[in-house]
Scaffold this motif. Structure first.
Motif, PDB file in Angstrom:
ATOM      1  N   ASN A 182       1.181   2.067  -4.857  1.00  0.00           N
ATOM      2  CA  ASN A 182       1.460   3.407  -5.375  1.00  0.00           C
ATOM      3  C   ASN A 182       0.752   4.413  -4.478  1.00  0.00           C
ATOM      4  OD1 ASN A 182       1.736   5.790  -6.756  1.00  0.00           O
ATOM      5  ND2 ASN A 182       1.364   4.882  -8.781  1.00  0.00           N
ATOM      6  N   ALA A 183       1.513   5.020  -3.580  1.00  0.00           N
ATOM      7  CA  ALA A 183       0.925   5.938  -2.596  1.00  0.00           C
ATOM      8  C   ALA A 183       0.365   7.188  -3.280  1.00  0.00           C
ATOM      9  CB  ALA A 183       1.977   6.314  -1.560  1.00  0.00           C
ATOM     10  N   ARG A 184       1.095   7.660  -4.364  1.00  0.00           N
ATOM     11  CA  ARG A 184       0.642   8.864  -5.053  1.00  0.00           C
ATOM     12  C   ARG A 184      -0.735   8.659  -5.678  1.00  0.00           C
ATOM     13  NH1 ARG A 184       3.308  12.954  -7.843  1.00  0.00           N
ATOM     14  NH2 ARG A 184       4.725  12.997  -6.087  1.00  0.00           N
ATOM     15  N   ALA A 185      -0.906   7.493  -6.288  1.00  0.00           N
ATOM     16  CA  ALA A 185      -2.182   7.189  -6.941  1.00  0.00           C
ATOM     17  C   ALA A 185      -3.314   7.138  -5.931  1.00  0.00           C
ATOM     18  CB  ALA A 185      -2.072   5.856  -7.675  1.00  0.00           C
ATOM     19  N   ALA A 186      -3.032   6.487  -4.772  1.00  0.00           N
ATOM     20  CA  ALA A 186      -4.057   6.391  -3.734  1.00  0.00           C
ATOM     21  C   ALA A 186      -4.422   7.780  -3.229  1.00  0.00           C
ATOM     22  CB  ALA A 186      -3.535   5.533  -2.581  1.00  0.00           C
ATOM     23  N   GLU A 187      -3.412   8.608  -3.089  1.00  0.00           N
ATOM     24  CA  GLU A 187      -3.645   9.969  -2.603  1.00  0.00           C
ATOM     25  C   GLU A 187      -4.500  10.760  -3.603  1.00  0.00           C
ATOM     26  OE1 GLU A 187      -0.913  13.778  -1.486  1.00  0.00           O
ATOM     27  OE2 GLU A 187       0.052  11.794  -1.403  1.00  0.00           O
ATOM     28  N   ARG A 188      -4.131  10.601  -4.881  1.00  0.00           N
ATOM     29  CA  ARG A 188      -4.884  11.313  -5.923  1.00  0.00           C
ATOM     30  C   ARG A 188      -6.333  10.884  -5.925  1.00  0.00           C
ATOM     31  NH1 ARG A 188      -0.622  11.155 -10.067  1.00  0.00           N
ATOM     32  NH2 ARG A 188      -1.467   9.129 -10.687  1.00  0.00           N
ATOM     33  N   SER A 189      -6.562   9.610  -5.670  1.00  0.00           N
ATOM     34  CA  SER A 189      -7.930   9.099  -5.707  1.00  0.00           C
ATOM     35  C   SER A 189      -8.706   9.444  -4.442  1.00  0.00           C
ATOM     36  CB  SER A 189      -7.913   7.569  -5.852  1.00  0.00           C
ATOM     37  OG  SER A 189      -7.135   7.214  -6.955  1.00  0.00           O
ATOM     38  N   GLY A 190      -8.038   9.980  -3.452  1.00  0.00           N
ATOM     39  CA  GLY A 190      -8.705  10.304  -2.194  1.00  0.00           C
ATOM     40  C   GLY A 190      -8.954   9.077  -1.341  1.00  0.00           C
ATOM     41  N   LEU A 191      -8.162   8.033  -1.549  1.00  0.00           N
ATOM     42  CA  LEU A 191      -8.344   6.801  -0.778  1.00  0.00           C
ATOM     43  C   LEU A 191      -7.346   6.766   0.380  1.00  0.00           C
ATOM     44  CD1 LEU A 191      -8.563   4.294  -3.760  1.00  0.00           C
ATOM     45  CD2 LEU A 191     -10.454   5.305  -2.487  1.00  0.00           C
ATOM     46  N   LYS A 192      -7.843   6.345   1.521  1.00  0.00           N
ATOM     47  CA  LYS A 192      -6.941   6.193   2.666  1.00  0.00           C
ATOM     48  C   LYS A 192      -6.627   4.707   2.820  1.00  0.00           C
ATOM     49  CE  LYS A 192      -8.524  10.238   5.227  1.00  0.00           C
ATOM     50  NZ  LYS A 192      -9.439  10.634   6.312  1.00  0.00           N
ATOM     51  N   VAL A 193      -5.374   4.382   2.560  1.00  0.00           N
ATOM     52  CA  VAL A 193      -4.986   2.974   2.612  1.00  0.00           C
ATOM     53  C   VAL A 193      -4.401   2.681   3.999  1.00  0.00           C
ATOM     54  CG1 VAL A 193      -3.512   1.205   1.589  1.00  0.00           C
ATOM     55  CG2 VAL A 193      -4.547   2.962   0.154  1.00  0.00           C
ATOM     56  N   SER A 194      -4.908   1.641   4.637  1.00  0.00           N
ATOM     57  CA  SER A 194      -4.484   1.323   6.006  1.00  0.00           C
ATOM     58  C   SER A 194      -2.990   1.052   6.072  1.00  0.00           C
ATOM     59  CB  SER A 194      -5.252   0.095   6.502  1.00  0.00           C
ATOM     60  OG  SER A 194      -4.622  -0.440   7.635  1.00  0.00           O
ATOM     61  N   ALA A 195      -2.398   1.505   7.165  1.00  0.00           N
ATOM     62  CA  ALA A 195      -0.964   1.270   7.361  1.00  0.00           C
ATOM     63  C   ALA A 195      -0.666  -0.221   7.437  1.00  0.00           C
ATOM     64  CB  ALA A 195      -0.501   1.961   8.638  1.00  0.00           C
ATOM     65  N   LYS A 196      -1.634  -0.981   7.907  1.00  0.00           N
ATOM     66  CA  LYS A 196      -1.434  -2.432   7.993  1.00  0.00           C
ATOM     67  C   LYS A 196      -1.173  -3.015   6.608  1.00  0.00           C
ATOM     68  CE  LYS A 196      -4.664  -2.734  11.824  1.00  0.00           C
ATOM     69  NZ  LYS A 196      -6.100  -2.983  12.087  1.00  0.00           N
ATOM     70  N   LEU A 197      -1.886  -2.449   5.643  1.00  0.00           N
ATOM     71  CA  LEU A 197      -1.719  -2.937   4.273  1.00  0.00           C
ATOM     72  C   LEU A 197      -0.403  -2.429   3.690  1.00  0.00           C
ATOM     73  CD1 LEU A 197      -3.254  -4.570   2.125  1.00  0.00           C
ATOM     74  CD2 LEU A 197      -4.101  -2.396   1.225  1.00  0.00           C
ATOM     75  N   GLN A 198      -0.169  -1.123   3.914  1.00  0.00           N
ATOM     76  CA  GLN A 198       1.056  -0.518   3.384  1.00  0.00           C
ATOM     77  C   GLN A 198       2.287  -1.247   3.920  1.00  0.00           C
ATOM     78  OE1 GLN A 198       1.479   3.678   3.268  1.00  0.00           O
ATOM     79  NE2 GLN A 198      -0.723   4.065   3.341  1.00  0.00           N
ATOM     80  N   GLN A 199       2.181  -1.672   5.165  1.00  0.00           N
ATOM     81  CA  GLN A 199       3.289  -2.350   5.817  1.00  0.00           C
ATOM     82  C   GLN A 199       3.679  -3.622   5.048  1.00  0.00           C
ATOM     83  OE1 GLN A 199       2.145  -4.406   9.381  1.00  0.00           O
ATOM     84  NE2 GLN A 199       3.941  -3.622  10.505  1.00  0.00           N
ATOM     85  N   LEU A 200       2.676  -4.263   4.406  1.00  0.00           N
ATOM     86  CA  LEU A 200       2.930  -5.543   3.747  1.00  0.00           C
ATOM     87  C   LEU A 200       3.440  -5.371   2.314  1.00  0.00           C
ATOM     88  CD1 LEU A 200      -0.163  -7.598   4.944  1.00  0.00           C
ATOM     89  CD2 LEU A 200       2.176  -7.686   5.816  1.00  0.00           C
ATOM     90  N   ALA A 201       3.300  -4.131   1.801  1.00  0.00           N
ATOM     91  CA  ALA A 201       3.724  -3.921   0.405  1.00  0.00           C
ATOM     92  C   ALA A 201       5.227  -4.133   0.288  1.00  0.00           C
ATOM     93  CB  ALA A 201       3.345  -2.512  -0.030  1.00  0.00           C
ATOM     94  N   ILE A 202       5.655  -4.860  -0.775  1.00  0.00           N
ATOM     95  CA  ILE A 202       7.097  -5.069  -0.910  1.00  0.00           C
ATOM     96  C   ILE A 202       7.761  -3.808  -1.431  1.00  0.00           C
ATOM     97  CG2 ILE A 202       7.112  -7.593  -1.106  1.00  0.00           C
ATOM     98  CD1 ILE A 202       7.074  -7.270  -4.114  1.00  0.00           C
ATOM     99  N   ASN A 203       6.988  -2.969  -2.098  1.00  0.00           N
ATOM    100  CA  ASN A 203       7.507  -1.665  -2.526  1.00  0.00           C
ATOM    101  C   ASN A 203       6.391  -0.647  -2.441  1.00  0.00           C
ATOM    102  OD1 ASN A 203      10.297  -1.836  -3.295  1.00  0.00           O
ATOM    103  ND2 ASN A 203       9.618  -3.288  -4.870  1.00  0.00           N
ATOM    104  N   THR A 204       6.757   0.555  -2.054  1.00  0.00           N
ATOM    105  CA  THR A 204       5.769   1.629  -2.045  1.00  0.00           C
ATOM    106  C   THR A 204       6.317   2.742  -2.938  1.00  0.00           C
ATOM    107  OG1 THR A 204       5.040   1.079   0.171  1.00  0.00           O
ATOM    108  CG2 THR A 204       4.541   3.286  -0.619  1.00  0.00           C
ATOM    109  N   TYR A 205       5.542   3.082  -3.951  1.00  0.00           N
ATOM    110  CA  TYR A 205       5.999   4.111  -4.890  1.00  0.00           C
ATOM    111  C   TYR A 205       5.340   5.422  -4.556  1.00  0.00           C
ATOM    112  CZ  TYR A 205       7.886   0.271  -7.581  1.00  0.00           C
ATOM    113  OH  TYR A 205       8.597  -0.818  -7.968  1.00  0.00           O
ATOM    114  N   GLU A 206       6.154   6.447  -4.678  1.00  0.00           N
ATOM    115  CA  GLU A 206       5.607   7.792  -4.454  1.00  0.00           C
ATOM    116  C   GLU A 206       5.390   8.485  -5.789  1.00  0.00           C
ATOM    117  OE1 GLU A 206       4.744   9.091  -1.563  1.00  0.00           O
ATOM    118  OE2 GLU A 206       5.447   7.408  -0.345  1.00  0.00           O
ATOM    119  N   GLY A 207       6.036   7.943  -6.877  1.00  0.00           N
ATOM    120  CA  GLY A 207       5.982   8.648  -8.169  1.00  0.00           C
ATOM    121  C   GLY A 207       4.888   8.097  -9.065  1.00  0.00           C
ATOM    122  N   GLY A 208       5.143   8.138 -10.379  1.00  0.00           N
ATOM    123  CA  GLY A 208       4.162   7.650 -11.332  1.00  0.00           C
ATOM    124  C   GLY A 208       3.253   8.757 -11.820  1.00  0.00           C
ATOM    125  N   SER A 209       2.686   8.525 -12.991  1.00  0.00           N
ATOM    126  CA  SER A 209       1.865   9.578 -13.592  1.00  0.00           C
ATOM    127  C   SER A 209       0.387   9.379 -13.290  1.00  0.00           C
ATOM    128  CB  SER A 209       2.057   9.597 -15.120  1.00  0.00           C
ATOM    129  OG  SER A 209       1.867   8.299 -15.614  1.00  0.00           O
TER     130      SER A 209
END
Lengths: 185, 517
Positions: free
Chosen positions: A158-185
Motif C-alpha cells: 500500500n503505497a499511500r499508507a507508506a507515504e502517510r507514515s513517512g516511510l521510504k520503501v525501496s524500489a527493489k521491494l516495490q518491484q516484488l509486490a504482486i500488487n501496489t495499491y494507491e488507495g485505502g483509508s
C-alpha cells in the motif's frame, strides 16, 4: 572377560543406535522445508532492511530498532531468536509483544497475525511499518500484506499508507509486490 | 611518376594533393582507431562487466531475499542490453541455481557453473566472467555470475567501416569544397596569368593587363607581371621608334652617298675623258705640225720659184726640182692631215659614245682598235706597249663607250700599278669567242707586280686605293665593275699572283640586256 566383551558390544550397539537415531532425526529436519511461520518471520525481518525510516523515528543514533508482534506467540519467538545477534538498520533489535494497538505507537515495525482485525487508523500518521495478512489488511490502512500465491508467499503493498507514515520503501521491494495499491483509508 | 607530376596542370596537382591528404588522414585515423580499439576494448569490456555485475548483484537483492525467481529472471534479462554479455546466473545462498539468463543464438552455448563460483574475475580466451556475492545489510543472500564473450575484431570492423565510409564521404565533400575554393583562390588567378603570358608571347601585344583578384603573393605577382608588361611595352615602343629613326637615317645617308657616288663617277668619267683629250691633242700635234712645216717649206719654195720666173733665171732643172719637192710636200701634208683626220674621227666616236652612252651595233675589233689607238699616245713616254688580240667579225649590240672606258681603265691600271714599278712591259688585250656562245670573254693581263691577296677582294670597292694622295681616286675599278654589271650586263673577275701578274676577266654578252641604264 566374556561378560566384559558382551557389555562393551552392548554399549557400542546402544551408541550406534543412538547415533543412527540422531542422524535420522537430523536428516528429517534437514529435508523438511522451513515451515510457513519461519518463512513469514524471515520475510518480516527482511522487510525492515528495504524500508527507510524518517530520522525522527529514532530518539538517537544508539536507539534500538523496535519490532512489535501482535497476537502471534510463535512469530514473536522466532523473531526474538533471529534478532538476537542480527542488526537491522545498523541498530540492535528489540522484539516486543503488543497487546494493545496503542502500545504499537513507538515501535518501528508491527506484525499483526492473520485474522486479527485490530483497527490501524491510530498508527496511520506514525512511522510504523505495519505488516499483516491478506488484501483486507491493506484496506484497513496496513502497509504490507502477506498473501499466498501458487503456494508461494508473496506480498502486496500500500503505497499511500507508506507515504502517510513517512516511510521510504525501496524500489527493489516495490518491484516484488504482486500488487501496489494507491488507495485505502 | 615525377615526369607525370611535372607536366600535370596546377589544378590537377591541387586535386591530387587534396585527395591524397584525405585518404592519408582517413588511413591514419583508421589506424589510430584500430590501435585504440584493440588496446582499450578488453579493459572497457572488463570494466563494463564489473559494473554490470555489481548492478545485477544490487537489483537482485530483494528477489533473492523474497525468493522471487521470476523477478530475478526478469532482472537478469536486462543483461541483453549490454554488448558482449551473453549469460548471467543468480545463485541462492546454498549455492544452488536460482535464476539464469542466456543470450540464445549468439555463438556457442555458454557453459554455466552448476554451483556458485568463488567471487572474482576469471579471464579465458575470448571470454571473461565475474562472480560477486549478493549482500544486503551484511547478510549474504546469494551469488551472481555474469559472462561476457569478447567478439572477435573482425565482427566489430563493419561498424567502423560504416563510420569510416561516412567519414571519407564527409572529408571528400569537404575536400571538393576546398578544391573549389582553392581553384578560385589560387588556380584561376595563376591560370589568368599564364593565359595572359601566352597571349603576350604569341601576339606581342604588351597592352594586355591581368586583373588582380587578391592581395596575397599571387596579387603581387599579378602586379609585378603587369608592371613588367608596361616596362617591356615602353622599351619595345622606344626600340621601334629608334629603329624607324635609324632606318630613315640610313636611307638618307644612303641616298646622299649614292648622289656623291654618281657625282664622283661622272667626275671620274670626265677625268678619263680629259686624259684622252690630252693624249689626242698631243697626237694631233705631230701630223699637224708636220703638215704645217711642209706647207711652210712649200710656200717658201713657191716664192723662190716665183723670183726665178720673174728674173728669167728659171732653168729646166729648177722646175723639175720644184715639182718634185711640191709632190713630196703635198704627199707629206696629205698623209699628215689624213692621220689627223683619222685621230679626230676616232676621238669623236669615243667621245660621243662615252658621253651619250649610246647603244648601237658595232664591230668589236674596230672599237677595240680605236680604243688602243687612243691609249698608245699615253704610253709613248713609258716603256709600255699594248697588244690587242681580237678575232675579226664579232658584231655586238651594246654600249661601246662603256666597253672603251672599261678597257682603257684596265689598261691604264695595268700600266700604272702593274708594269711601271717593274720598269715596263706589255699589256695584253685578248678577246675569246666561242661559236654560238653569246658570252664573250675579254681579258686584260700583264706580267707585273700583281695584287696582294688582302687587296685582291677589295679592288672593286669604291674609294679603295693604294695611292691615296697621289692622284688615285679609288674609283677606277669600281667604275669598271659598275659598267660591267650595269650597261654591259656582264661580270668581271680578277686573278692575280704577287710577282707573276694580274688578269682581269670580263664576261659580257654580245647583246647587252635591255634597260640596264
Amino acid at each position: 572377560m566374556r561378560s566384559h566383551m558382551k557389555r562393551f558390544i552392548a554399549s557400542l550397539r546402544t551408541l550406534l543406535c543412538l547415533w543412527f537415531l540422531l542422524w535420522v532425526t537430523a536428516l528429517v529436519h534437514a529435508q523438511t522445508p522451513p515451515n510457513q511461520e519461519q518463512v513469514r518471520a524471515s520475510y518480516v525481518a527482511s522487510f525492515g532492511s528495504y524500508v527507510e525510516w524518517p530520522s525522527n523515528a529514532f530518539a538517537d543514533s544508539d536507539a534500538p530498532f523496535l519490532i512489535g508482534v501482535m497476537d502471534d506467540e510463535p512469530m514473536l519467538r522466532i523473531l526474538e531468536a533471529g534478532f538476537r545477534s542480527r542488526k537491522l538498520q545498523g541498530r540492535n533489535v528489540q522484539v516486543r509483544r503488543i497487546d494493545n494497538i496503542l502500545q504499537a505507537a513507538n515501535v518501528h515495525l508491527l506484525y499483526v497475525r492473520e485474522g486479527n482485525s485490530v483497527p490501524l487508523r491510530s498508527l496511520s500518521a506514525l512511522p510504523v511499518l505495519t505488516i499483516g495478512t491478506g488484501t483486507s489488511f491493506l484496506d484497513r490502512g496496513g502497509t504490507i500484506a502477506l498473501v499466498m500465491q501458487k503456494e508461494r508467499l508473496r506480498f502486496e503493498f500500500n503505497a499511500r499508507a507508506a507515504e502517510r507514515s513517512g516511510l521510504k520503501v525501496s524500489a527493489k521491494l516495490q518491484q516484488l509486490a504482486i500488487n501496489t495499491y494507491e488507495g485505502g483509508s | 611518376m615525377l615526369h607525370l607530376l611535372a607536366v600535370m596542370p596546377l589544378k590537377r596537382k591541387l586535386l591530387l594533393v587534396i585527395v591524397m591528404g584525405t585518404f592519408l588522414s582517413i588511413l591514419v585515423a583508421a589506424l589510430a582507431v584500430l590501435i585504440y580499439e584493440t588496446s582499450t576494448f578488453r579493459p572497457r569490456i572488463a570494466s563494463q562487466l564489473e559494473a554490470v555485475t555489481h548492478v545485477m548483484a544490487d537489483v537482485n537483492q530483494a528477489a533473492l531475499e523474497f525468493n522471487d525467481a521470476t523477478q530475478a529472471a526478469e532482472n537478469l534479462s536486462f543483461l541483453s542490453l549490454y554488448e558482449g554479455i551473453d549469460a548471467g546466473v543468480l545463485y541462492q545462498n546454498d549455492g544452488s541455481i536460482f535464476a539464469t539468463w542466456n543470450a540464445r543464438g549468439k555463438g556457442v552455448p555458454i557453459v554455466t557453473p552448476a554451483t556458485a563460483p568463488s567471487a572474482g574475475v576469471q579471464h579465458e580466451i575470448g571470454r571473461a566472467s565475474m562472480s560477486l556475492p549478493v549482500m544486503r545489510d551484511e547478510r549474504l543472500l546469494g551469488h551472481i555470475w555474469v559472462n561476457v564473450t569478447l567478439p572477435p575484431l573482425i565482427q566489430r570492423l563493419p561498424q567502423y567501416g560504416i563510420m569510416f565510409g561516412a567519414l571519407a564521404l564527409a572529408v571528400l565533400v569537404l575536400g571538393a569544397v576546398l578544391w573549389r575554393a582553392m581553384q578560385g583562390l589560387v588556380c584561376m588567378p595563376l591560370l589568368r596569368l599564364s593565359v595572359a603570358a601566352e597571349d603576350v608571347g604569341q601576339t606581342g601585344n604588351y597592352a594586355v593587363r591581368v586583373q588582380r583578384s587578391s592581395s596575397d603573393e599571387i596579387g603581387q605577382l599579378t602586379d609585378e607581371f603587369n608592371r613588367m608588361l608596361t616596362v617591356i611595352g615602353d622599351r619595345d615602343a622606344a626600340l621601334q621608334q629608334a629603329q624607324d629613326h635609324l632606318e630613315q637615317r640610313v636611307e638618307e645617308r644612303s641616298h646622299e652617298l649614292e648622289q656623291a657616288m654618281t657625282l664622283l663617277m661622272q667626275r671620274e668619267k670626265l677625268a678619263a675623258l680629259g686624259n684622252v683629250v690630252a693624249g689626242v691633242a698631243h697626237e694631233l700635234n705631230t701630223p699637224i705640225g708636220n703638215a704645217l712645216l711642209t706647207a711652210t717649206s712649200l710656200n717658201k719654195g713657191t716664192q723662190e720659184m716665183r723670183q726665178q720666173m720673174t728674173g728669167n733665171s728659171l732653168g729646166r732643172r729648177d722646175l723639175e726640182d720644184f715639182v718634185t719637192s711640191v709632190e713630196v710636200g703635198a704627199s707629206i701634208v696629205y698623209r699628215s692631215l689624213e692621220r689627223a683626220a683619222a685621230l679626230v674621227r676616232s676621238f669623236k666616236s669615243v667621245a660621243v659614245n662615252e658621253t651619250s652612252e649610246a647603244r648601237m651595233d658595232f664591230d668589236l675589233q674596230q672599237v677595240l682598235d680605236d680604243c688602243v689607238a687612243l691609249l698608245i699616245p699615253g704610253m709613248k713616254h713609258r716603256p709600255i706597249t699594248v697588244e690587242l688580240d681580237c678575232p675579226s667579225g664579232i658584231r655586238c649590240n651594246s654600249y661601246p663607250g662603256a666597253l672603251t672606258q672599261i678597257v682603257s681603265n684596265l689598261v691604264e691600271n695595268a700600266a700604272r700599278h702593274g708594269l711601271e714599278p717593274t720598269g715596263g712591259g706589255t699589256v695584253h688585250i685578248k678577246v675569246q669567242s666561242k661559236n654560238e656562245d653569246p658570252m664573250l670573254i675579254l681579258t686584260v693581263s700583264d706580267q707585273g707586280v700583281g695584287i696582294p691577296p688582302e687587296h685582291l677582294r677589295r679592288v672593286f670597292e669604291p674609294f679603295f686605293t693604294t695611292r691615296l694622295g697621289q692622284g688615285g681616286s679609288g674609283l677606277g675599278l669600281h667604275v669598271v665593275h659598275s659598267l660591267a654589271k650595269g650597261p654591259l650586263g656582264g661580270s668581271i673577275e680578277v686573278h692575280s699572283t704577287v710577282g707573276m701578274g694580274t688578269t682581269f676577266e670580263l664576261r659580257f654578252p654580245t647583246n647587252a640586256p635591255m634597260n640596264q641604264l
